[in-house]
Design an enzyme around this catalytic site. Structure first.
Site, PDB file in Angstrom:
ATOM      1  N   CYS A  75       0.948  -1.220  -0.135  1.00  0.00           N
ATOM      2  CA  CYS A  75       0.079  -0.033  -0.014  1.00  0.00           C
ATOM      3  C   CYS A  75       0.976   1.243   0.076  1.00  0.00           C
ATOM      4  CB  CYS A  75      -0.856   0.010   1.184  1.00  0.00           C
ATOM      5  SG  CYS A  75      -2.490  -1.161   0.927  1.00  0.00           S
ATOM      6  N   LYS A  87       0.387   3.663  -3.063  1.00  0.00           N
ATOM      7  CA  LYS A  87      -0.644   4.473  -3.311  1.00  0.00           C
ATOM      8  C   LYS A  87      -0.151   5.999  -3.471  1.00  0.00           C
ATOM      9  CE  LYS A  87      -4.628   2.816  -0.485  1.00  0.00           C
ATOM     10  NZ  LYS A  87      -5.542   3.166   0.730  1.00  0.00           N
ATOM     11  N   HIS A 107      -8.496 -10.413 -15.211  1.00  0.00           N
ATOM     12  CA  HIS A 107      -7.867  -9.958 -16.147  1.00  0.00           C
ATOM     13  C   HIS A 107      -6.226  -9.858 -16.000  1.00  0.00           C
ATOM     14  CE1 HIS A 107      -7.667  -8.077 -19.990  1.00  0.00           C
ATOM     15  NE2 HIS A 107      -6.955  -7.091 -19.213  1.00  0.00           N
TER      16      HIS A 107
END
Length: 349
Positions: free
Chosen positions: A17, A20, A140
């Protein structure tokens, strides 16, 4: 893993994270977007920087939708997959919901990583989804410059159990369910300075599902929930303060940290995201006089798959802490409170 293969973390400019965008940059980007026309059934959109979008289907059902993905925070592909999946599913729990299915998001540098290594990433993610009781129903994939993995997750909850980050009220007590310091640990790991026991501790924390959020949300004395991830305890606390229109006080001595987080921070194992985070929100944070820089940056430390920040009535706080600990979160504890006042955070000793 093949000893000649590159470390996963060597292939990425950031990890977890900590990838970010800084809070200030994200705010600028969102502010530049056209205002969506109102939809009566869209209960939660992007307006309050909440953890997921929520659409009310009928009087009994809300659909919760989220996506989260990032670059490796560790080198073991199986662990990378587990951490990323746990982190993505957390957003559903942070809204008071239960996940029902996930879709995989995969981007890998095909010429640099062996197919079996990439398969381990997917295997790790699937193992966490199995623990959460949900299928990976599709996804995907692309050939990318850096390794990326995550999930899009769908969950549900009863409208009465929906918990936003905007429900905190003056007088509420704040509870944090996991220790702070994942960014510190990841910085040490990248420099081969993280001890094996600390690595095990980091994996244990980052792969611990925040499923207790759904249980807490069923109690009306829990007013607000959010998970603490890339913006740190200060950043996500500020999001709750701004959304709720309250001021928060955090007690430094009560915030739980991973066992070696403070020692490693003193040694300088700080991520670049900590500095970016602090610059983004320092105007709204008051710190104790003379607080060392390493402590300040620890409070801005980006958490990958961090814990839940819970705002609840003070009368039930001790009972909630006991419930959370018994559910498997031993570091959970009261860390502060909410008061009337401008949206801000005051940290006290």
């Amino acid at each position: 893993m093949d000893s000649l293969a590159p470390r996963l973390t060597e292939l990425a400019h950031g990890g977890g994270c900590g990838c970010k965008l800084a809070p200030s940059i994200l705010q600028q980007l969102l502010a530049a977007q056209p205002v969506a026309r109102p939809f009566a059934q869209l209960l939660v959109g992007s307006e309050m920087a909440d953890d997921a979008a929520v659409w009310q289907v009928d009087d009994h059902t809300c659909v919760i939708a989220t996506t989260d993905f990032f670059m490796p925070v560790v080198d073991d592909p199986y662990d990378f997959g587990r951490i990323a999946a746990t982190n993505a599913i957390s957003d559903v729990y942070a809204m008071g919901g239960k996940p029902i299915l996930a879709l995989a998001i995969l981007g890998m540098p095909i010429g640099k990583l062996a197919p079996e290594t990439i398969a381990k990433v997917l295997e790790g993610g699937a193992s966490v989804c199995e623990q959460a009781g949900i299928p990976v129903a599709g996804g995907h994939s692309i050939d990318s410059v850096e390794p990326i993995y995550g999930l899009a997750v769908i969950g549900t909850c009863h409208p009465a159990n929906l918990r936003r980050n905007s429900g905190a009220t003056p007088g509420d007590v704040l509870i944090l369910t996991k220790g702070i310091g994942v960014g510190i640990y990841s910085a040490a790991f990248k420099k081969n300075a993280l001890a094996p026991d600390s690595y095990k501790e980091m994996i244990g924390s980052t792969t611990l599902l925040n499923r207790v959020g759904a249980d807490l949300a069923a109690d009306p004395d829990v007013h607000a929930l959010t998970d603490v991830t890339g913006f740190g305890i200060l950043g996500h606390g500020l999001e709750m303060a701004r959304a709720s229109g309250v001021s928060l006080t955090l007690r430094l001595s009560c915030i739980p940290f991973l066992s070696q987080a403070e020692a490693l921070a003193r040694q300088g194992f700080i991520t670049g995201a900590s500095g970016r985070n602090w610059t983004s929100y320092e105007a709204d944070v008051t710190l104790p006089e003379g607080l060392p820089d390493w402590r300040r940056l620890l409070l801005a430390d980006p958490q990958t798959s961090g814990g839940l920040l819970v705002a609840c009535t003070p009368e039930k706080a001790d009972a909630f802490v006991e419930t959370i600990r018994l559910a498997g979160y031993p570091l959970a504890g009261v860390v502060g409170s909410a008061q009337a006042g401008p949206a801000s955070i005051t940290v006290v000793a």
